[in-house]
Design a protein around this motif. Sequence first.
Motif, mmCIF file in Angstrom:
data_model
loop_
_atom_site.group_PDB
_atom_site.id
_atom_site.type_symbol
_atom_site.label_atom_id
_atom_site.label_comp_id
_atom_site.label_asym_id
_atom_site.label_seq_id
_atom_site.Cartn_x
_atom_site.Cartn_y
_atom_site.Cartn_z
ATOM 1 N N SER A 281 8.675 29.385 11.043
ATOM 2 C CA SER A 281 9.066 29.771 9.683
ATOM 3 C C SER A 281 9.385 31.261 9.608
ATOM 4 C CB SER A 281 7.939 29.441 8.702
ATOM 5 O OG SER A 281 8.233 29.924 7.422
ATOM 6 N N ASN A 282 10.322 31.603 8.733
ATOM 7 C CA ASN A 282 10.679 33.012 8.545
ATOM 8 C C ASN A 282 10.198 33.552 7.192
ATOM 9 O OD1 ASN A 282 12.372 31.761 6.737
ATOM 10 N ND2 ASN A 282 14.254 32.177 7.887
ATOM 11 N N SER A 283 9.267 32.820 6.556
ATOM 12 C CA SER A 283 8.832 33.231 5.221
ATOM 13 C C SER A 283 7.346 33.546 5.142
ATOM 14 C CB SER A 283 9.179 32.142 4.204
ATOM 15 O OG SER A 283 8.608 30.913 4.562
ATOM 16 N N GLY A 284 6.692 33.766 6.280
ATOM 17 C CA GLY A 284 5.284 34.163 6.265
ATOM 18 C C GLY A 284 4.334 32.988 6.373
ATOM 19 N N ASN A 285 3.093 33.283 6.771
ATOM 20 C CA ASN A 285 2.085 32.236 6.982
ATOM 21 C C ASN A 285 1.817 31.408 5.741
ATOM 22 O OD1 ASN A 285 1.861 33.210 9.545
ATOM 23 N ND2 ASN A 285 -0.316 33.751 9.410
ATOM 24 N N ALA A 286 1.593 32.070 4.609
ATOM 25 C CA ALA A 286 1.186 31.371 3.390
ATOM 26 C C ALA A 286 2.234 30.349 2.959
ATOM 27 C CB ALA A 286 0.933 32.379 2.273
ATOM 28 N N LYS A 287 3.504 30.763 2.930
ATOM 29 C CA LYS A 287 4.558 29.844 2.507
ATOM 30 C C LYS A 287 4.762 28.729 3.520
ATOM 31 C CE LYS A 287 7.029 33.313 -0.228
ATOM 32 N NZ LYS A 287 8.245 34.161 -0.336
ATOM 33 N N ALA A 288 4.603 29.041 4.800
ATOM 34 C CA ALA A 288 4.744 28.017 5.834
ATOM 35 C C ALA A 288 3.663 26.960 5.703
ATOM 36 C CB ALA A 288 4.680 28.666 7.216
ATOM 37 N N ILE A 289 2.433 27.395 5.411
ATOM 38 C CA ILE A 289 1.334 26.445 5.238
ATOM 39 C C ILE A 289 1.557 25.591 3.998
ATOM 40 C CG2 ILE A 289 -1.138 26.274 4.719
ATOM 41 C CD1 ILE A 289 -1.475 28.765 6.545
ATOM 42 N N ILE A 290 2.079 26.188 2.936
ATOM 43 C CA ILE A 290 2.400 25.424 1.726
ATOM 44 C C ILE A 290 3.442 24.354 2.050
ATOM 45 C CG2 ILE A 290 3.532 25.560 -0.535
ATOM 46 C CD1 ILE A 290 2.224 28.331 -0.855
ATOM 47 N N LEU B 227 12.226 27.777 0.697
ATOM 48 C CA LEU B 227 13.275 26.809 1.007
ATOM 49 C C LEU B 227 14.294 27.330 2.014
ATOM 50 C CD1 LEU B 227 13.966 25.331 -2.554
ATOM 51 C CD2 LEU B 227 12.463 24.433 -0.762
ATOM 52 N N LYS B 228 14.264 28.623 2.296
ATOM 53 C CA LYS B 228 15.212 29.210 3.246
ATOM 54 C C LYS B 228 14.581 29.232 4.636
ATOM 55 C CE LYS B 228 17.536 32.096 -0.217
ATOM 56 N NZ LYS B 228 17.892 33.478 -0.623
ATOM 57 N N GLN B 229 14.594 28.063 5.275
ATOM 58 C CA GLN B 229 13.951 27.905 6.576
ATOM 59 C C GLN B 229 14.975 27.535 7.653
ATOM 60 O OE1 GLN B 229 10.866 28.619 6.986
ATOM 61 N NE2 GLN B 229 10.062 28.594 4.905
ATOM 62 N N PRO B 230 14.672 27.844 8.910
ATOM 63 C CA PRO B 230 15.537 27.398 10.006
ATOM 64 C C PRO B 230 15.580 25.871 10.081
ATOM 65 C CG PRO B 230 13.985 29.073 10.742
ATOM 66 C CD PRO B 230 13.556 28.673 9.373
ATOM 67 N N LYS B 231 16.624 25.348 10.686
ATOM 68 C CA LYS B 231 16.797 23.902 10.814
ATOM 69 C C LYS B 231 15.628 23.258 11.551
ATOM 70 C CE LYS B 231 20.225 22.637 13.385
ATOM 71 N NZ LYS B 231 21.619 22.387 13.850
ATOM 72 N N SER B 232 15.070 23.976 12.529
ATOM 73 C CA SER B 232 13.954 23.425 13.300
ATOM 74 C C SER B 232 12.723 23.198 12.429
ATOM 75 C CB SER B 232 13.608 24.366 14.461
ATOM 76 O OG SER B 232 13.334 25.670 13.980
ATOM 77 N N VAL B 233 12.494 24.082 11.444
ATOM 78 C CA VAL B 233 11.358 23.914 10.534
ATOM 79 C C VAL B 233 11.531 22.654 9.704
ATOM 80 C CG1 VAL B 233 10.155 24.891 8.537
ATOM 81 C CG2 VAL B 233 10.785 26.363 10.442
ATOM 82 N N TRP B 234 12.737 22.424 9.209
ATOM 83 C CA TRP B 234 12.992 21.228 8.395
ATOM 84 C C TRP B 234 12.866 19.961 9.234
ATOM 85 C CZ3 TRP B 234 12.089 21.808 3.683
ATOM 86 C CH2 TRP B 234 12.470 22.959 2.982
ATOM 87 N N ALA B 235 13.212 20.044 10.515
ATOM 88 C CA ALA B 235 13.061 18.886 11.397
ATOM 89 C C ALA B 235 11.589 18.494 11.504
ATOM 90 C CB ALA B 235 13.626 19.201 12.778
ATOM 91 N N VAL B 236 10.718 19.501 11.707
ATOM 92 C CA VAL B 236 9.280 19.236 11.787
ATOM 93 C C VAL B 236 8.750 18.775 10.431
ATOM 94 C CG1 VAL B 236 7.022 20.214 12.346
ATOM 95 C CG2 VAL B 236 9.036 20.952 13.617
ATOM 96 N N PHE B 237 9.260 19.375 9.351
ATOM 97 C CA PHE B 237 8.831 19.020 7.996
ATOM 98 C C PHE B 237 9.047 17.535 7.721
ATOM 99 C CE2 PHE B 237 9.995 18.424 3.506
ATOM 100 C CZ PHE B 237 8.872 18.915 2.866
ATOM 101 N N PHE B 238 10.247 17.044 7.977
ATOM 102 C CA PHE B 238 10.553 15.646 7.697
ATOM 103 C C PHE B 238 9.808 14.711 8.647
ATOM 104 C CE2 PHE B 238 14.345 17.580 5.645
ATOM 105 C CZ PHE B 238 14.143 17.052 4.371
ATOM 106 N N ALA B 239 9.590 15.151 9.886
ATOM 107 C CA ALA B 239 8.786 14.343 10.805
ATOM 108 C C ALA B 239 7.343 14.250 10.306
ATOM 109 C CB ALA B 239 8.828 14.946 12.202
#
Length: 409
Positions: free
Chosen positions: A142-151, A21-33
Amino acid sequence: MPATQRKPVPSVSIAEEPGILKQPKSVWAVFFACIIAFMGLGLVDPILPAIANQLDASPSEVTLLFTSYNAVMALAMLVTGVITSRIGMKRTLLSGIVIIALFSALGGLSNGIWELVALRGGWGLGNALFVATALTAIVTLSNSGNAKAIILYEAAIGLGISVGPLIGGWLGAISWRGPFLGVATLMVIAFIGLTTLMPSSSSVSVTKKKSSLLDPFRALKHRSLLVLGITAALYNFGFFTLLAYSPFVLGLDEHGLGFVFLGWGVLLAITSVFVAPMLKRMLGTVGSMCLMLLMFAVVLLVMGIFTSTQWVVILAVIFAGALLGNNNTLITTAVMNAAPVERSTASAAYSFLRFLGGALAPFTAGKLAETFTPSVPFYVGSACVFLSVIYVWINQSHIRHVDKQEGAH
């Protein structure tokens, strides 16, 4: 401090990486899109029988909405890396969103099944640009590694797919055009959100190395990536048999189909985030994939045997969501660690094969049902998924390393 008194720097472990859950704002922008983009898939599903009735089309003609969509996506995946490497992630994502909005709006204004099928193909082009780039963007930023980013990516897919049918059933009860126009509206919201929240920084700019059209084919020379791609093609044959054909045998109205696929999508979202990582720790990526694929083959077989028993088919569709959520996360994680190529190239090569399977399944299912019986498409889908298990097992020596690499990361 003297050099002799300095404490050794501890190595970074997975436990010390930032939480999901500790992601940069840009990651959350892509997530919601992503959530909004994948609503488009579920929005259309509850209205397939309605489109058949109101446009005087056969089930096989209506399932071409998925065939054209997936076929164009498969081919477009080959050029996503070329486009992204030249105009950057953000512009590619925004281009995909614009194309989706345009063709979904035109689809909602169309008056014939063949016109709708062609426009759905244009929608697939936009989705290819968005989907392939969104996965790469989330993993890269993402700043939390591949596995968490894919999740996180799979969670966005699950949330979009789960909410989509509910909205699609509600809009579809008003008119079959409603979900198409609804997708266009949601894409406008996604465009505004991504433009506002995703910064134009060096992290999302054009990459130094320009990709070639041949890169995805070169990547498939790596046996591990080829094995996973063929596995995904066979698996997606079963996936889209369920998604595109089962609405015709459920015997439900738009609202009913919306609630069934809501349950399917909710389980897909929950398992992709919470259950898949546990399975991977217990059985490894390859072992977990084989188990989920085998169970999905059995579910499709049960749907074939009990096609005329409505409650069995409803429960099977919903339960399949749990299996698909697990497998989506597992196989995507494996692809990202399968071969020593750039993530965008690996994603393009894998997705090309994956969506070829998704393109063949819907039309084939409709034709099989018209030629034989309504049960036959589920039997064929089950056979393809079971074949994917055998194929993985035979070639497991080529993909066993994905577990070791994930552990190293």
